[in-house]
Design a protein around this motif. Structure first.
Motif, short mmCIF file in Angstrom:
data_model
loop_
_atom_site.label_atom_id
_atom_site.label_comp_id
_atom_site.label_asym_id
_atom_site.label_seq_id
_atom_site.Cartn_x
_atom_site.Cartn_y
_atom_site.Cartn_z
N ASP A 1 52.20 32.67 44.48
CA ASP A 1 51.96 31.34 43.92
C ASP A 1 51.97 30.28 45.02
N GLU A 2 52.87 30.45 45.98
CA GLU A 2 52.95 29.50 47.10
C GLU A 2 51.66 29.52 47.92
N GLU A 3 51.12 30.72 48.18
CA GLU A 3 49.87 30.82 48.93
C GLU A 3 48.71 30.22 48.14
N LYS A 4 48.68 30.43 46.84
CA LYS A 4 47.62 29.84 46.01
C LYS A 4 47.67 28.32 46.07
N LEU A 5 48.87 27.76 46.08
CA LEU A 5 49.04 26.32 46.18
C LEU A 5 48.53 25.81 47.54
N LYS A 6 48.81 26.57 48.61
CA LYS A 6 48.32 26.20 49.93
C LYS A 6 46.80 26.16 49.96
N LEU A 7 46.16 27.13 49.29
CA LEU A 7 44.70 27.15 49.24
C LEU A 7 44.17 25.92 48.52
N GLU B 1 32.09 31.43 47.69
CA GLU B 1 33.16 32.41 47.94
C GLU B 1 34.51 31.73 48.14
N ILE B 2 34.55 30.65 48.90
CA ILE B 2 35.86 30.02 49.12
C ILE B 2 36.35 29.32 47.85
N ARG B 3 35.44 28.84 47.03
CA ARG B 3 35.85 28.29 45.72
C ARG B 3 36.40 29.41 44.84
N HIS B 4 35.75 30.57 44.88
CA HIS B 4 36.19 31.72 44.08
C HIS B 4 37.60 32.17 44.46
N ILE B 5 37.92 32.10 45.75
CA ILE B 5 39.24 32.52 46.23
C ILE B 5 40.32 31.54 45.75
N GLY B 6 39.96 30.26 45.57
CA GLY B 6 40.96 29.32 45.08
C GLY B 6 41.01 27.99 45.80
N PHE B 7 40.14 27.78 46.80
CA PHE B 7 40.09 26.47 47.46
C PHE B 7 39.52 25.46 46.48
#
Length: 191
Positions: free
Chosen positions: A3-9, A29-35
């Motif tokens: 969850d912490e890494e997702k927040l960083k993204l 692709e970067i939107r799909h990952i979570g940016f």
């Protein structure tokens, strides 16, 4: 991803420079990952804007670098250069202050492909697919599968950078063959 890494993204600010199909795929692709904080521009006087971003991805669709004329020590952010190599993909990452002289060459995509091929030949790393693709790269051809591989590779590198994982910086690089290659007879197989 934690969850912490997702927040960083979600908090990481990424600038994608380029308007060709590869840039559009990288953006997706970067939107799909979570940016979530992604800006996408074509060209222009972008140096003053760089201070507003954490990571810059410059796509070399036309073969010349928008950032090449800027002295690298002035660049405050890491820059990711992804390339479609027809039957695969390659990416280099520059840190702030890295030498960008290679970006001043005529066709950066061709220069980087030749650098990768030479490195692999010197170290006896099988890169026959890249050597076979060199004539098409010289003619500035592209492939949908190569662009897809480059977009996936680039998005993973950017995600690793955003969450603080170690990445390879130039002169080290990333090189991969497409996951699907045409088989003899027109079918396809998974490698």
């Amino acid at each position: 991803m934690t969850d912490e890494e997702k927040l960083k993204l979600e908090r990481c600010r990424v600038l994608v420079i380029g308007a060709d199909p590869l840039a559009i795929q990288i953006d997706a692709e970067i939107r799909h990952i979570g940016f979530r904080q992604i800006s996408h521009i074509d060209v222009g006087n972008i140096y003053p804007q760089l201070k507003n971003y954490d990571i810059v991805v410059e796509v070399m669709g036309n073969g010349s670098s928008v950032l090449a004329g800027i002295h690298s020590s002035a660049l405050p952010v890491p820059i990711v250069y992804p390339f479609d190599f027809i039957d695969g993909a390659g990416t280099i990452v520059l840190r702030p202050g890295d030498n960008m002289d290679f970006a001043r060459s005529g066709s950066l995509r061709l220069a980087i492909a030749e650098y990768f091929a030479g490195y692999c030949a010197f170290w006896h790393i099988d890169n026959s697919w890249l050597s076979e693709a060199m004539p098409l790269i010289r003619e500035n051809n592209h492939s949908d599968e190569g662009m897809r591989s480059a977009a996936i590779q680039c998005s993973r590198i950017v995600a690793s950078m955003a969450v603080g994982r170690e990445v390879k910086y130039y002169p080290r690089f990333y090189l991969c063959r497409n996951s699907k290659q045409p088989a003899v007879g027109g079918g396809s197989n998974s490698l």
